[in-house]
Design a protein around this motif. Structure first.
Motif, mmCIF file in Angstrom:
data_model
loop_
_atom_site.group_PDB
_atom_site.id
_atom_site.type_symbol
_atom_site.label_atom_id
_atom_site.label_comp_id
_atom_site.label_asym_id
_atom_site.label_seq_id
_atom_site.Cartn_x
_atom_site.Cartn_y
_atom_site.Cartn_z
ATOM 1 N N PRO A 1 23.790 35.036 -2.293
ATOM 2 C CA PRO A 1 25.046 35.580 -2.790
ATOM 3 C C PRO A 1 24.787 36.433 -4.032
ATOM 4 C CG PRO A 1 25.171 33.186 -2.559
ATOM 5 C CD PRO A 1 23.764 33.599 -2.291
ATOM 6 N N ASP A 2 25.565 37.479 -4.157
ATOM 7 C CA ASP A 2 25.473 38.329 -5.335
ATOM 8 C C ASP A 2 25.812 37.480 -6.556
ATOM 9 O OD1 ASP A 2 25.756 40.176 -7.362
ATOM 10 O OD2 ASP A 2 27.155 41.464 -6.285
ATOM 11 N N PRO B 1 32.397 33.355 2.476
ATOM 12 C CA PRO B 1 33.010 34.595 2.010
ATOM 13 C C PRO B 1 33.705 35.297 3.173
ATOM 14 C CG PRO B 1 30.638 34.819 2.093
ATOM 15 C CD PRO B 1 30.947 33.393 2.420
ATOM 16 N N PRO B 2 34.760 36.069 2.881
ATOM 17 C CA PRO B 2 35.421 36.777 3.962
ATOM 18 C C PRO B 2 34.475 37.811 4.557
ATOM 19 C CG PRO B 2 36.292 37.458 1.829
ATOM 20 C CD PRO B 2 35.342 36.329 1.588
ATOM 21 N N PRO B 3 34.611 38.115 5.832
ATOM 22 C CA PRO B 3 33.712 39.084 6.454
ATOM 23 C C PRO B 3 33.895 40.460 5.811
ATOM 24 C CG PRO B 3 35.462 38.437 7.988
ATOM 25 C CD PRO B 3 35.611 37.601 6.760
ATOM 26 N N GLU B 4 32.767 41.155 5.656
ATOM 27 C CA GLU B 4 32.826 42.495 5.075
ATOM 28 C C GLU B 4 33.452 43.441 6.066
ATOM 29 O OE1 GLU B 4 29.258 43.939 3.302
ATOM 30 O OE2 GLU B 4 28.706 41.949 2.614
ATOM 31 N N GLN B 5 34.241 44.367 5.534
ATOM 32 C CA GLN B 5 34.912 45.328 6.423
ATOM 33 C C GLN B 5 34.422 46.719 6.151
ATOM 34 O OE1 GLN B 5 39.138 44.858 6.510
ATOM 35 N NE2 GLN B 5 38.990 42.654 6.475
ATOM 36 N N GLN C 1 29.186 38.042 -8.026
ATOM 37 C CA GLN C 1 30.338 37.835 -7.168
ATOM 38 C C GLN C 1 30.843 36.402 -7.326
ATOM 39 O OE1 GLN C 1 29.453 38.335 -3.035
ATOM 40 N NE2 GLN C 1 31.580 38.386 -2.423
ATOM 41 N N GLN D 1 32.560 32.877 -6.234
ATOM 42 C CA GLN D 1 32.522 32.036 -5.038
ATOM 43 C C GLN D 1 33.796 31.192 -5.028
ATOM 44 O OE1 GLN D 1 29.895 32.067 -2.735
ATOM 45 N NE2 GLN D 1 29.190 33.789 -3.954
#
Length: 95
Positions: free
Chosen positions: A21-22, A91-95, A25, A27
């Motif tokens: 994880p970044d 984490p939510p999926p990247e879009q 960012q 959590q």
């Protein structure tokens, strides 16, 4: 990755980087403790989303690091509450 090297010398093999994880960012964590939090106890966690169930209360919080997570757990246990479940949300999926 192996680097090329002249004959008779060792090549350096670098380990593969694993996805982490970044660190900058936040959590999201959910922590559930025994009991139904009343309004006074919910006010102690006004920085969290509070969900009260039949026999438990769940806090959901976005936290910047492990120190913040430890601080939240210490707040809960410092009030004499029994933590029964804790996990990091995907984490939510990247879009």
């Amino acid at each position: 990755m192996t680097e090329t090297s002249p004959l008779g010398t060792l090549a350096v093999r670098r380990p593969r980087q694993t996805a982490r994880p970044d660190p900058m960012q936040t959590q999201t964590y959910e922590i559930t403790f025994m009991g139904q939090a009343g309004s006074a106890l919910r006010a102690e966690f006004d920085d969290c989303q509070v969900t009260v169930g039949e026999a438990t209360t769940t806090l959901r919080a976005e936290l910047p690091d492990q120190a913040a997570l430890s601080g939240l757990v210490l707040r809960i246990t410092g009030l004499g509450l029994e933590v029964v479940h804790m996990h990091r949300m995907a984490p939510p999926p990247e879009q």
